[in-house]
Design an enzyme around this catalytic site. Structure first.
Site, PDB file in Angstrom:
ATOM      1  N   CYS A 197      37.856   8.663   9.940  1.00 13.91           N
ATOM      2  CA  CYS A 197      36.798   8.905  10.940  1.00 13.91           C
ATOM      3  C   CYS A 197      37.313   9.750  12.095  1.00 13.91           C
ATOM      4  O   CYS A 197      36.888   9.579  13.252  1.00 13.91           O
ATOM      5  CB  CYS A 197      36.196   7.607  11.466  1.00 13.91           C
ATOM      6  N   HIS A 207      37.904   9.040  17.508  1.00 15.71           N
ATOM      7  CA  HIS A 207      37.181   8.516  16.352  1.00 15.71           C
ATOM      8  C   HIS A 207      35.751   9.074  16.435  1.00 15.71           C
ATOM      9  O   HIS A 207      35.249   9.338  17.532  1.00 15.71           O
ATOM     10  CB  HIS A 207      37.159   6.986  16.477  1.00 15.71           C
ATOM     11  N   GLN A 253      41.531   0.128  19.024  1.00 18.27           N
ATOM     12  CA  GLN A 253      42.856  -0.109  18.447  1.00 18.27           C
ATOM     13  C   GLN A 253      43.817  -0.775  19.427  1.00 18.27           C
ATOM     14  O   GLN A 253      44.758  -1.448  19.006  1.00 18.27           O
ATOM     15  CB  GLN A 253      43.474   1.220  17.962  1.00 18.27           C
ATOM     16  N   LYS A 268      38.871  -6.132  14.676  1.00 22.24           N
ATOM     17  CA  LYS A 268      40.225  -5.547  14.679  1.00 22.24           C
ATOM     18  C   LYS A 268      41.210  -6.452  15.426  1.00 22.24           C
ATOM     19  O   LYS A 268      42.384  -6.160  15.544  1.00 22.24           O
ATOM     20  CB  LYS A 268      40.191  -4.151  15.300  1.00 22.24           C
ATOM     21  N   ASP A 317      38.020   3.785  24.846  1.00 22.25           N
ATOM     22  CA  ASP A 317      37.795   3.237  23.516  1.00 22.25           C
ATOM     23  C   ASP A 317      39.011   2.368  23.184  1.00 22.25           C
ATOM     24  O   ASP A 317      40.089   2.876  22.865  1.00 22.25           O
ATOM     25  CB  ASP A 317      37.628   4.399  22.516  1.00 22.25           C
TER      26      ASP A 317
HETATM   27  C1  LIG Z   1      39.724   4.274  17.704  1.00 23.13           C
HETATM   28  C2  LIG Z   1      38.465   3.691  17.151  1.00 23.13           C
HETATM   29  N1  LIG Z   1      37.331   3.799  17.848  1.00 23.13           N
HETATM   30  C3  LIG Z   1      36.176   3.277  17.415  1.00 23.13           C
HETATM   31  C4  LIG Z   1      36.117   2.618  16.218  1.00 23.13           C
HETATM   32  C5  LIG Z   1      34.806   2.051  15.767  1.00 23.13           C
HETATM   33  O1  LIG Z   1      34.876   0.665  15.704  1.00 23.13           O
HETATM   34  P1  LIG Z   1      33.678  -0.170  15.038  1.00 23.13           P
HETATM   35  O2  LIG Z   1      33.453   0.438  13.688  1.00 23.13           O
HETATM   36  O3  LIG Z   1      34.223  -1.558  14.967  1.00 23.13           O
HETATM   37  O4  LIG Z   1      32.505  -0.031  15.919  1.00 23.13           O
HETATM   38  C6  LIG Z   1      37.271   2.489  15.436  1.00 23.13           C
HETATM   39  C7  LIG Z   1      37.221   1.851  14.112  1.00 23.13           C
HETATM   40  O5  LIG Z   1      37.986   2.160  13.234  1.00 23.13           O
HETATM   41  C8  LIG Z   1      38.476   3.030  15.930  1.00 23.13           C
HETATM   42  O6  LIG Z   1      39.598   2.920  15.244  1.00 23.13           O
END
Ligand SMILES: Cc1ncc(COP(=O)(O)O)c(C=O)c1O
Length: 416
Positions: free
Chosen positions: A374, A133, A213, A236, A210
């Site tokens: 993203c 992401h 998900q 999430k 990370d």
């Molecule tokens: C794999 C992954 N990493 C990071 C993020 C970023 O999360 P946040 O926008 O809640 O900080 C997301 C959000 O869609 C994500 O799916």
């Protein structure tokens, strides 16, 4: 008694009862019942989470930690109770290892701006992957540019699996840090994080996972995984927006410089010198997002009580069914068919733009996400501008998948 309890645990998920706990699912969109398949972006909130927010603001709204009056004590106790629940949820060794953030993005940035700036030097290497992401790309890019370090990228194969041979080849004595997504938001790939971490540790590199998900679907045990940092977001995991967690191993957090300066994170301040608070407060400058952090506990309790395994079984069945049926649609290509994947199905349809599909599905009350999710670099790898993505949660049903299939059929006929 024990037998009754275990019988309940083994029961299949009662999706009808689950749905009744999410008030938004009664909504109609353009005259049609809402079908919400955008769960990887954010999940809907159960009534217990909404209630927790209302109870805080209507019953014990106060700033936390330094107050001696009753409201401040109640708010502090509720806020700190979330930290204990998070510790249990991811099986961290100590509550001091749980840092509240605004979300996954801030958690990753915190590591980049503190551990990264302290430890990454010119010529060092940071490894990420092609399926990250943007929030797990850009902070490392900024760090590497600033430090004249090198950002290396593990490729993804045609099925959406990480190329682990290439990963092993990229690792070396110059690798300082590896930051990898546990579950891909664009494809649902579940990465072999234990193996990734073990290989990195052999080179004395630290590993950031990370978990944006994975935290909602998988059982997370940070001690067993042996990751150095793990970041995730409340929104999430059926919780409110604006709050998240950075888990870090205590000895690393203790050695790290502070992230932001201000109230809460200090022990003593004079114009000559400031000493910092102990963990976890050292990294929690300013008034935190009290209400949402308190309601985050309600979300985690709700997920744990519902039972991650039962939810996973249900979501896997939806994924299996949707995948089999989508594959019957001529011209449809699924992006990401990794050996291990969960809850996300991304696809493209020949000669049709994903956005047009998204708009036509919305006309039928069906919320999917379209675009690069993203993960623009991943889309570039596959030579596509974006995908249509349906992502599943505990409240989704087979009937909703059928509605998606009907909606797609109608959309394709209209667009081709
Ligand atoms: C794999 C992954 N990493 C990071 C993020 C970023 O999360 P946040 O926008 O809640 O900080 C997301 C959000 O869609 C994500 O799916």
């Amino acid at each position: 008694m024990i037998m009754i309890e275990s019988a309940i645990i083994e029961e299949k998920l009662d999706v009808h009862a689950i749905r009744q706990q999410f008030p938004i699912l009664n909504r109609e969109i353009k005259g049609k019942p809402l079908v919400y398949f955008d769960n990887a972006a954010t999940s809907q909130k159960p009534q217990v989470v909404i209630d927790a927010l209302v109870e805080y603001y209507s019953g014990y709204n106060a700033n936390i930690h330094r107050g001696i009056h009753t409201l401040a004590e109640e708010a502090t106790a509720a806020f700190e109770a979330t930290r204990d629940t998070v510790r249990e949820f991811i099986n961290a060794a100590a509550r001091e290892e749980i840092i509240f953030t605004r979300g996954t993005t801030e958690g990753i940035n915190l590591v980049a701006y503190t551990w990264g700036r302290q430890n990454v030097k010119a010529g060092d290497e940071v490894i990420i992957s092609e399926m990250e992401h943007h929030s797990n790309i850009v902070p490392w890019q900024i760090l590497c540019n600033e430090k004249s370090a090198i950002l290396k990228v593990v490729p993804v194969n045609a099925d959406g699996d990480l190329n682990m041979e290439e990963y092993a080849r990229l690792l070396g004595p110059k690798t300082k840090l590896v930051s990898i997504v546990h579950v891909s938001n664009a494809m649902g790939t579940v990465n072999p994080v234990k193996q990734i971490i073990e290989l990195a540790h052999r080179q004395n590199a630290i590993v950031v996972i990370d978990g944006a998900q994975s935290s909602v679907h998988l059982d997370i045990d940070v001690q067993e995984m042996d990751c150095d940092f793990f970041a995730f977001s409340s929104h999430k995991v059926y919780g409110p927006t604006g709050v998240g967690v950075l888990y870090g191993k205590k000895h690393l957090l203790e050695a790290m410089p502070v992230f932001q300066g201000g109230g809460e994170m200090i022990k003593d301040v004079s114009f000559e010198k400031t000493t910092y608070a102990d963990l976890p407060y050292k990294f929690e400058a300013g008034t935190p997002n009290i209400a949402d952090t308190i309601a985050f506990k309600a979300a985690l309790d709700f997920v744990s009580q519902t039972g991650k395994q039962r939810v996973r079984d249900h979501e896997n069945e939806l994924l299996r069914y949707a995948t089999a049926e989508l594959k019957k649609i001529p011209g449809l290509r699924i992006i990401g068919e990794a050996k291990e994947k969960i809850s996300v199905i991304s696809f493209v349809i020949e000669k049709v733009h994903p956005q047009d599909i998204g708009i036509l599905l919305d006309n039928r009350g069906i919320a999917v996400r379209t675009g690069h999710h993203c993960a623009q670099t991943l889309m570039t790898c596959y030579g596509i501008p974006g995908t249509v993505r349906a992502s599943f949660a505990m409240y989704n049903t087979h009937e909703e998948v059928d509605q998606l299939l009907t909606g797609l059929d109608k959309a394709i006929k209209m667009l081709l």
